[in-house]
Design a protein around this motif. Structure first.
Motif, PDB file in Angstrom:
ATOM      1  N   MET A   1       0.678  -1.133   0.518  1.00  0.00           N
ATOM      2  CA  MET A   1       0.182  -0.009  -0.531  1.00  0.00           C
ATOM      3  C   MET A   1       1.078   1.621   0.011  1.00  0.00           C
ATOM      4  SD  MET A   1      -2.413   1.207   3.088  1.00  0.00           S
ATOM      5  CE  MET A   1      -3.087  -0.782   2.640  1.00  0.00           C
ATOM      6  N   GLY A   2       1.999   0.819   0.575  1.00  0.00           N
ATOM      7  CA  GLY A   2       2.890   2.331   0.590  1.00  0.00           C
ATOM      8  C   GLY A   2       3.174   3.143   2.011  1.00  0.00           C
ATOM      9  N   ILE A   3       3.226   2.215   2.685  1.00  0.00           N
ATOM     10  CA  ILE A   3       3.355   2.558   4.570  1.00  0.00           C
ATOM     11  C   ILE A   3       4.605   2.260   4.278  1.00  0.00           C
ATOM     12  CG2 ILE A   3       3.239   1.424   6.780  1.00  0.00           C
ATOM     13  CD1 ILE A   3       0.458   2.719   5.462  1.00  0.00           C
ATOM     14  N   ASP A   4       5.053   3.438   5.503  1.00  0.00           N
ATOM     15  CA  ASP A   4       6.181   3.703   5.854  1.00  0.00           C
ATOM     16  C   ASP A   4       7.208   2.608   6.804  1.00  0.00           C
ATOM     17  OD1 ASP A   4       6.867   6.528   3.368  1.00  0.00           O
ATOM     18  OD2 ASP A   4       5.198   7.088   4.370  1.00  0.00           O
ATOM     19  N   VAL A   5       6.237   2.914   7.534  1.00  0.00           N
ATOM     20  CA  VAL A   5       7.193   2.593   9.009  1.00  0.00           C
ATOM     21  C   VAL A   5       5.059   1.494   9.187  1.00  0.00           C
ATOM     22  CG1 VAL A   5       7.818   2.614  11.171  1.00  0.00           C
ATOM     23  CG2 VAL A   5       8.342   4.264   9.290  1.00  0.00           C
ATOM     24  N   LEU A   6       5.964  -0.429  10.003  1.00  0.00           N
ATOM     25  CA  LEU A   6       5.048  -0.700  10.154  1.00  0.00           C
ATOM     26  C   LEU A   6       5.740  -0.647  11.983  1.00  0.00           C
ATOM     27  CD1 LEU A   6       4.204  -3.932   7.293  1.00  0.00           C
ATOM     28  CD2 LEU A   6       2.739  -2.185   8.799  1.00  0.00           C
ATOM     29  N   PHE A   7       5.551  -0.749  12.680  1.00  0.00           N
ATOM     30  CA  PHE A   7       5.581  -1.121  13.900  1.00  0.00           C
ATOM     31  C   PHE A   7       4.418  -2.182  14.870  1.00  0.00           C
ATOM     32  CE2 PHE A   7       6.135   3.994  14.335  1.00  0.00           C
ATOM     33  CZ  PHE A   7       7.160   3.795  13.996  1.00  0.00           C
ATOM     34  N   ASN A   8       5.252  -3.305  15.911  1.00  0.00           N
ATOM     35  CA  ASN A   8       4.318  -3.288  16.110  1.00  0.00           C
ATOM     36  C   ASN A   8       4.470  -3.256  17.915  1.00  0.00           C
ATOM     37  OD1 ASN A   8       6.343  -4.666  18.010  1.00  0.00           O
ATOM     38  ND2 ASN A   8       6.079  -6.725  16.885  1.00  0.00           N
TER      39      ASN A   8
END
Length: 268
Positions: free
Chosen positions: A35-42
Motif C-alpha cells: 500500500m505504501g506504508i513507510d513504517v510498520l510497528f507492533n
C-alpha cells in the motif's frame, strides 16, 4: 503550509493481539507494505490491551524477526519495547540481529528501535518482573540506554548502520530529557496544544544536552475513527510532526483508514 524539514511518513501499528491467527498478521504486513506504508510497528506486551483480555496474543520481538525477513522496503520496529522485560545487553543484541535480518542486497537494515519504560502492570505480574514505580522504571531506562548503545559498538558484527532510537512518552522531567540525549524519533499521543508545549520543553532539554532538536523526528498517533478528515494533522504538521502512525487491530482491520492516510501524505 510550511514545508516540512524532512519527508512526511505514514506508520501503521499492527497490534499483535490479533484475536486470530498469525497468518492474518502476515498477510496484513504484505498488504500494508504494498500500500505504501513507510513504517510498520507492533508492540511489546504479553496480553491484549483491548477486546478480550484472554484473547490470542503473540510475542513482539519474534514477530519482528519474521517481518524483517518478510518485508523488503518498510522500516519497522516495536512501538515500543519495554525496557524492563530483558537485560539491556541482550536487548541490544536482539535488535542488532533483527536489523541484520532485514538487510537486503546492497542496503542497510530497517529496524527502528522503539523503547519505553513500561506501564502495563499485568505483564509484570504474570511474567514475574518487578513493577516498581513510574519513577523507578524511568530511572532504569536512563541507566540502560547507554548500555544498549555501548553494546551495539561491541557486537561482531555491529549493526548495519546507526539504528534509529524511538522513545515514546511525554514526561517533561525525565522522558523528554532522555529523548534529548538518546532519541532519533520522539513519539507521543498529543493534541497540537500539548505538542507545542512539550516541544518547548524538549527544546530546553536539547539545549542543556547540547543537541540540535532538528535531529529528532517528531512522531504522533493518528485516530482510526477520523472518518478521513485529516485536517487536524495539518496543524500537527505545521507544529513539526512528520511521522503519523495509525493503530489497527483485529478482528476488524481498518485498511481503509491506512489507505486514506497514505493519500493524505501523497497529497502534500
Amino acid at each position: 503550509m510550511t514545508t516540512p524539514s524532512r519527508p512526511v511518513r505514514v506508520g501503521v501499528q499492527l497490534a499483535p493481539q490479533h484475536h486470530s491467527s498469525y497468518a492474518e498478521i502476515r498477510d496484513a504486513v504484505v498488504r500494508l507494505e504494498d500500500m505504501g506504508i513507510d513504517v510498520l510497528f507492533n508492540w511489546d506486551h504479553f496480553f491484549p490491551l483491548s477486546g478480550d483480555p484472554e484473547g490470542t496474543h503473540f510475542e513482539g520481538w519474534s514477530m519482528l524477526a519474521a517481518w524483517a525477513e518478510q518485508t523488503s522496503r518498510v522500516q519497522f520496529g516495536p512501538l515500543v519495547t519495554c525496557n524492563s522485560y530483558r537485560n539491556p545487553e541482550l536487548l541490544a543484541d536482539m535488535a542488532r540481529t533483527v536489523d541484520h535480518i532485514s538487510k537486503k542486497d546492497g542496503d542497510t537494515g530497517r529496524l527502528i528501535f522503539g523503547i519505553g519504560s513500561g506501564w502495563f502492570e499485568r505483564d509484570y505480574v504474570e511474567y514475574g518482573y518487578d513493577f516498581g514505580t513510574v519513577g523507578s522504571r524511568l530511572d532504569a531506562l536512563a541507566e540502560d540506554l547507554p548500555r544498549i548503545e555501548s553494546r551495539w559498538s561491541k557486537l561482531n558484527p555491529q549493526p548495519t548502520r546507526h539504528i534509529p532510537v524511538l522513545i515514546g512518552g511525554g514526561g517533561e522531567k525525565k522522558t523528554l530529557r532522555l529523548v534529548a540525549k538518546h532519541a532519533d524519533i520522539w513519539h507521543s499521543f498529543s493534541d497540537v496544544e500539548t505538542l507545542n508545549r512539550k516541544l518547548a520543553v524538549l527544546d530546553e532539554w536539547c539545549a542543556k544536552e547540547g543537541r540540535d532538536r532538528s535531529e529528532i523526528e517528531i512522531s504522533t498517533a493518528v485516530r482510526a475513527d477520523s472518518g478521513g478528515d485529516y485536517s487536524p494533522l495539518d496543524a500537527q504538521l505545521e507544529a513539526g510532526v512528520t511521522l503519523f502512525t495509525l493503530s489497527i487491530t483485529a478482528p476488524d482491520l481498518d485498511f481503509a483508514a491506512a489507505e486514506s492516510l497514505v493519500r493524505w501524505r501523497d497529497s502534500l
